[in-house]
Motif scaffolding. Structure first.
Motif, PDB file in Angstrom:
ATOM      1  N   LEU A  49       2.303  19.077   1.248  1.00  0.00           N
ATOM      2  CA  LEU A  49       3.142  19.421   0.319  1.00  0.00           C
ATOM      3  C   LEU A  49       4.306  18.847   0.864  1.00  0.00           C
ATOM      4  CD1 LEU A  49       2.729  22.514  -1.238  1.00  0.00           C
ATOM      5  CD2 LEU A  49       2.401  19.999  -2.082  1.00  0.00           C
ATOM      6  N   ILE A  86      -0.029  40.643   4.175  1.00  0.00           N
ATOM      7  CA  ILE A  86      -1.423  40.373   5.147  1.00  0.00           C
ATOM      8  C   ILE A  86      -0.955  39.366   5.878  1.00  0.00           C
ATOM      9  CG2 ILE A  86      -3.679  38.856   3.866  1.00  0.00           C
ATOM     10  CD1 ILE A  86      -2.561  41.635   2.171  1.00  0.00           C
ATOM     11  N   LYS A  92      11.245  31.960  -1.266  1.00  0.00           N
ATOM     12  CA  LYS A  92      10.901  33.080  -1.891  1.00  0.00           C
ATOM     13  C   LYS A  92      12.055  33.628  -3.267  1.00  0.00           C
ATOM     14  CE  LYS A  92       7.815  32.114  -0.113  1.00  0.00           C
ATOM     15  NZ  LYS A  92       6.351  31.614  -0.551  1.00  0.00           N
ATOM     16  N   CYS A 106      -3.093  18.805  -1.046  1.00  0.00           N
ATOM     17  CA  CYS A 106      -2.113  17.972  -0.520  1.00  0.00           C
ATOM     18  C   CYS A 106      -0.950  17.841   0.845  1.00  0.00           C
ATOM     19  CB  CYS A 106      -1.728  17.359  -1.931  1.00  0.00           C
ATOM     20  SG  CYS A 106      -0.198  17.404  -2.660  1.00  0.00           S
ATOM     21  N   GLN A 130       3.325  32.114  -5.333  1.00  0.00           N
ATOM     22  CA  GLN A 130       3.329  32.910  -4.170  1.00  0.00           C
ATOM     23  C   GLN A 130       4.519  33.132  -4.178  1.00  0.00           C
ATOM     24  OE1 GLN A 130       1.060  35.654  -4.031  1.00  0.00           O
ATOM     25  NE2 GLN A 130       0.119  34.751  -3.360  1.00  0.00           N
ATOM     26  N   SER A 131       5.173  34.176  -4.162  1.00  0.00           N
ATOM     27  CA  SER A 131       6.723  34.397  -3.754  1.00  0.00           C
ATOM     28  C   SER A 131       6.446  35.265  -2.848  1.00  0.00           C
ATOM     29  CB  SER A 131       8.287  35.152  -5.194  1.00  0.00           C
ATOM     30  OG  SER A 131       9.219  35.061  -4.310  1.00  0.00           O
ATOM     31  N   ILE A 163      -4.270  33.360   2.730  1.00  0.00           N
ATOM     32  CA  ILE A 163      -4.540  34.289   1.119  1.00  0.00           C
ATOM     33  C   ILE A 163      -5.108  33.365   0.351  1.00  0.00           C
ATOM     34  CG2 ILE A 163      -3.443  35.169  -0.875  1.00  0.00           C
ATOM     35  CD1 ILE A 163      -0.792  35.738   1.699  1.00  0.00           C
ATOM     36  N   GLN A 172       0.576  32.915   9.221  1.00  0.00           N
ATOM     37  CA  GLN A 172       1.751  33.099   8.847  1.00  0.00           C
ATOM     38  C   GLN A 172       2.707  33.744   9.952  1.00  0.00           C
ATOM     39  OE1 GLN A 172       3.871  33.402   5.403  1.00  0.00           O
ATOM     40  NE2 GLN A 172       2.764  31.502   4.952  1.00  0.00           N
ATOM     41  N   ASN A 185       0.378  28.501  -3.867  1.00  0.00           N
ATOM     42  CA  ASN A 185       0.623  29.761  -3.148  1.00  0.00           C
ATOM     43  C   ASN A 185       0.610  28.683  -1.911  1.00  0.00           C
ATOM     44  OD1 ASN A 185      -0.352  32.040  -2.223  1.00  0.00           O
ATOM     45  ND2 ASN A 185      -1.903  29.986  -0.499  1.00  0.00           N
ATOM     46  N   SER A 211      -6.143  26.362   2.329  1.00  0.00           N
ATOM     47  CA  SER A 211      -6.799  26.067   3.533  1.00  0.00           C
ATOM     48  C   SER A 211      -7.115  27.431   4.287  1.00  0.00           C
ATOM     49  CB  SER A 211      -6.207  25.028   3.640  1.00  0.00           C
ATOM     50  OG  SER A 211      -5.679  25.206   4.237  1.00  0.00           O
ATOM     51  N   GLY A 215      -2.117  25.404  -1.044  1.00  0.00           N
ATOM     52  CA  GLY A 215      -2.325  26.016   0.128  1.00  0.00           C
ATOM     53  C   GLY A 215      -4.271  26.808   0.340  1.00  0.00           C
ATOM     54  N   TYR A 257      13.280  31.341   4.788  1.00  0.00           N
ATOM     55  CA  TYR A 257      11.753  31.784   4.219  1.00  0.00           C
ATOM     56  C   TYR A 257      11.784  32.289   3.003  1.00  0.00           C
ATOM     57  CZ  TYR A 257       7.865  34.206   3.347  1.00  0.00           C
ATOM     58  OH  TYR A 257       7.140  34.788   2.550  1.00  0.00           O
ATOM     59  N   THR A 302      -2.354  36.609   8.354  1.00  0.00           N
ATOM     60  CA  THR A 302      -2.947  36.057   8.329  1.00  0.00           C
ATOM     61  C   THR A 302      -1.764  34.907   9.197  1.00  0.00           C
ATOM     62  OG1 THR A 302      -0.748  34.822   6.725  1.00  0.00           O
ATOM     63  CG2 THR A 302      -2.454  35.633   5.681  1.00  0.00           C
ATOM     64  N   GLY A 328       2.520  27.839   1.425  1.00  0.00           N
ATOM     65  CA  GLY A 328       3.967  27.900   1.891  1.00  0.00           C
ATOM     66  C   GLY A 328       4.170  28.020   3.473  1.00  0.00           C
TER      67      GLY A 328
HETATM   68  N1  NAP Z   1       1.125  36.600   4.522  1.00  0.00           N
HETATM   69  C1  NAP Z   1       2.226  37.884   3.638  1.00  0.00           C
HETATM   70  O1  NAP Z   1       1.725  38.889   4.298  1.00  0.00           O
HETATM   71  C2  NAP Z   1       3.150  36.999   2.465  1.00  0.00           C
HETATM   72  C3  NAP Z   1       3.934  38.184   2.394  1.00  0.00           C
HETATM   73  C4  NAP Z   1       4.670  37.709   1.111  1.00  0.00           C
HETATM   74  C5  NAP Z   1       3.802  36.010   0.426  1.00  0.00           C
HETATM   75  N2  NAP Z   1       3.536  35.467   0.969  1.00  0.00           N
HETATM   76  C6  NAP Z   1       3.319  34.364   0.490  1.00  0.00           C
HETATM   77  O2  NAP Z   1       2.030  33.774   0.389  1.00  0.00           O
HETATM   78  C7  NAP Z   1       1.479  32.429   0.707  1.00  0.00           C
HETATM   79  C8  NAP Z   1       0.027  32.252   1.396  1.00  0.00           C
HETATM   80  O3  NAP Z   1       1.067  32.904   2.723  1.00  0.00           O
HETATM   81  P1  NAP Z   1      -0.072  32.864   3.602  1.00  0.00           P
HETATM   82  O4  NAP Z   1       0.273  34.278   4.628  1.00  0.00           O
HETATM   83  O5  NAP Z   1      -1.816  33.390   3.663  1.00  0.00           O
HETATM   84  O6  NAP Z   1      -0.402  31.543   5.490  1.00  0.00           O
HETATM   85  P2  NAP Z   1      -0.983  30.606   6.323  1.00  0.00           P
HETATM   86  O7  NAP Z   1      -2.331  31.767   5.935  1.00  0.00           O
HETATM   87  O8  NAP Z   1      -0.520  30.537   6.639  1.00  0.00           O
HETATM   88  O9  NAP Z   1      -1.409  30.156   4.740  1.00  0.00           O
HETATM   89  C9  NAP Z   1      -0.612  29.033   4.322  1.00  0.00           C
HETATM   90  C10 NAP Z   1      -0.993  28.149   3.184  1.00  0.00           C
HETATM   91  O10 NAP Z   1      -0.227  26.977   3.230  1.00  0.00           O
HETATM   92  C11 NAP Z   1      -0.604  25.389   3.075  1.00  0.00           C
HETATM   93  N3  NAP Z   1       0.732  25.074   3.529  1.00  0.00           N
HETATM   94  C12 NAP Z   1       1.779  24.634   4.352  1.00  0.00           C
HETATM   95  N4  NAP Z   1       1.712  23.560   4.157  1.00  0.00           N
HETATM   96  C13 NAP Z   1       1.569  23.157   3.609  1.00  0.00           C
HETATM   97  C14 NAP Z   1       1.947  22.127   3.181  1.00  0.00           C
HETATM   98  N5  NAP Z   1       3.151  21.018   4.347  1.00  0.00           N
HETATM   99  N6  NAP Z   1       1.156  20.903   2.411  1.00  0.00           N
HETATM  100  C15 NAP Z   1      -0.026  21.539   1.710  1.00  0.00           C
HETATM  101  N7  NAP Z   1      -0.100  22.854   2.228  1.00  0.00           N
HETATM  102  C16 NAP Z   1       1.010  23.952   3.199  1.00  0.00           C
HETATM  103  C17 NAP Z   1      -1.106  25.572   4.627  1.00  0.00           C
HETATM  104  O11 NAP Z   1      -2.859  24.778   4.463  1.00  0.00           O
HETATM  105  P3  NAP Z   1      -2.875  24.173   6.112  1.00  0.00           P
HETATM  106  O12 NAP Z   1      -3.270  25.161   6.899  1.00  0.00           O
HETATM  107  O13 NAP Z   1      -3.523  23.161   5.859  1.00  0.00           O
HETATM  108  O14 NAP Z   1      -1.662  23.152   6.108  1.00  0.00           O
HETATM  109  C18 NAP Z   1      -2.395  27.140   3.916  1.00  0.00           C
HETATM  110  O15 NAP Z   1      -3.362  26.711   3.451  1.00  0.00           O
HETATM  111  C19 NAP Z   1       2.905  31.607   1.208  1.00  0.00           C
HETATM  112  O16 NAP Z   1       3.293  31.243  -0.032  1.00  0.00           O
HETATM  113  C20 NAP Z   1       3.862  32.993   1.930  1.00  0.00           C
HETATM  114  O17 NAP Z   1       4.952  32.888   1.146  1.00  0.00           O
HETATM  115  C21 NAP Z   1       2.542  36.128   2.385  1.00  0.00           C
END
Ligand code: NAP
Length: 291
Positions: free
Chosen positions: A46, A193, A154, A44, A120-121, A35, A197, A72, A32, A30, A150, A195, A74
């Motif tokens: 997933l 954060i 986690k 790849c 990353q939970s 976070i 999501q 990471n 790309s 994750g 979701y 993002t 998700g």
């Molecule tokens: N943002 C928050 O406040 C927050 C809070 C608590 C926990 N988290 C956790 O932090 C982690 C990162 O979240 P984020 O906020 O950075 O989200 P994000 O901007 O949506 O990034 C998610 C990442 O996961 C990758 N991903 C999603 N589906 C995938 C798949 N099928 N195969 C491979 N890669 C995949 C995405 O790649 P593609 O774009 O290529 O699909 C992207 O790189 C997650 O586990 C999330 O649950 C986030």
């Protein structure tokens, strides 16, 4: 906010606090966007267990050392969907696929001194339904609503790593010596954060989602440069070893806090392990690492 459990400091500034990583090897899922982009590189799909398996095998063959695996990637709070493997996409991407990657790379992690496994939970693991048993794919493949899908993943990430930790410690994956055999295994929460999501929640809940995101926005405002800190601390800091941060949940920047009671439930953890093994073996075949 839960209280810190005895670490020497609460802050971790990647610009100053990451040690010299020369010669070390890291794998981050994750990378790309969001976070993970703050942590590193894309890996790849997933949502396809065979592809995940191929990437895991290639990495396992090529890597002679692995200092940290950071899972990471998700799916966020989002609509119910099934993958081409016929599995709830949240459970597959966030839990089963990355559990597989972890198990496939475990041997190289075990032979690398001071290695790390980080998943990353989220604090939202505390919002998982209390009725869940994690016993069958049928139970996973129900649309229990975007938020609960979701939260369940986690929670499952914490349960998976706790079970893995106790099995490695019990030498089910080979000998554990002072420096090798047992990586430092921790889950992290990145903070609130900003993002992509949040867009997934809007898609899942429509106008309600827009309202929800607007209400949550003050809590999801921190930049990615903040959101990568807890995972980078877990993956790189020598303090993990010196302060014996093991089998823990780390929140920004580097506090250890108690996870929910459910996350400490040994039956749930065992059930999740059995289910993971069952799902992976039925979709990929016999696995070298799942005892
Ligand atoms: N943002 C928050 O406040 C927050 C809070 C608590 C926990 N988290 C956790 O932090 C982690 C990162 O979240 P984020 O906020 O950075 O989200 P994000 O901007 O949506 O990034 C998610 C990442 O996961 C990758 N991903 C999603 N589906 C995938 C798949 N099928 N195969 C491979 N890669 C995949 C995405 O790649 P593609 O774009 O290529 O699909 C992207 O790189 C997650 O586990 C999330 O649950 C986030």
């Amino acid at each position: 906010m839960a209280s810190a459990l005895g670490l020497s400091s609460n802050t971790f500034d990647p610009d100053k606090d990451i040690p010299d990583l020369d010669g070390k090897v890291y794998v981050v899922t994750g990378g790309s966007a969001g976070i993970g982009y703050g942590i590193v590189a894309h890996l790849c799909n997933l949502e396809d267990l065979k592809q995940t398996d191929e990437v895991a095998k290639q990495l396992a063959q090529k890597l002679t050392r692995l200092d940290a695996l950071v899972c990471n990637a998700g799916l966020g709070v989002g609509i119910y969907n099934e993958t081409r493997d016929g599995i709830d996409s949240h459970m597959q991407v966030n839990v089963f696929a990355q559990a597989h990657l972890t198990l496939m790379l475990l041997p190289v992690l075990q032979k690398t001194t001071d290695s790390r496994i980080v998943h990353q939970s989220s604090y939202l693991h505390k919002g998982a339904t209390t009725s869940m048993k994690l016993e069958s794919l049928h139970e996973m493949n129900q649309d229990i609503c975007a938020m609960l899908l979701y939260n369940r993943t986690k929670l499952a990430q914490i349960l998976f790593l706790r079970q893995l930790y106790s099995r490695i410690k019990a030498t089910q994956f080979g000998t554990v010596t002072g420096n090798t055999g047992l990586p430092w295994i921790n889950t992290t929460h990145p903070g609130g954060i900003k993002t992509d999501q949040q867009a997934q929640a809007v898609e899942a809940y429509g106008s309600l989602g827009k309202i929800g995101v607007a209400v949550a926005r003050p809590f999801l405002k921190d930049p990615v440069s903040q959101g990568c800190r807890s995972a980078l601390f877990a993956a790189t800091s020598p303090d993990i070893a010196t302060e014996q941060v093991q089998n823990s949940l780390i929140v920004p920047d580097r506090k250890v806090v108690e996870p929910s009671k459910q996350a400490l439930d040994k039956t749930l953890s065992q059930n999740l392990w059995n289910l993971t093994k069952q799902v992976l073996e039925s979709k990929i075949g016999n696995l070298p690492c799942t005892t």
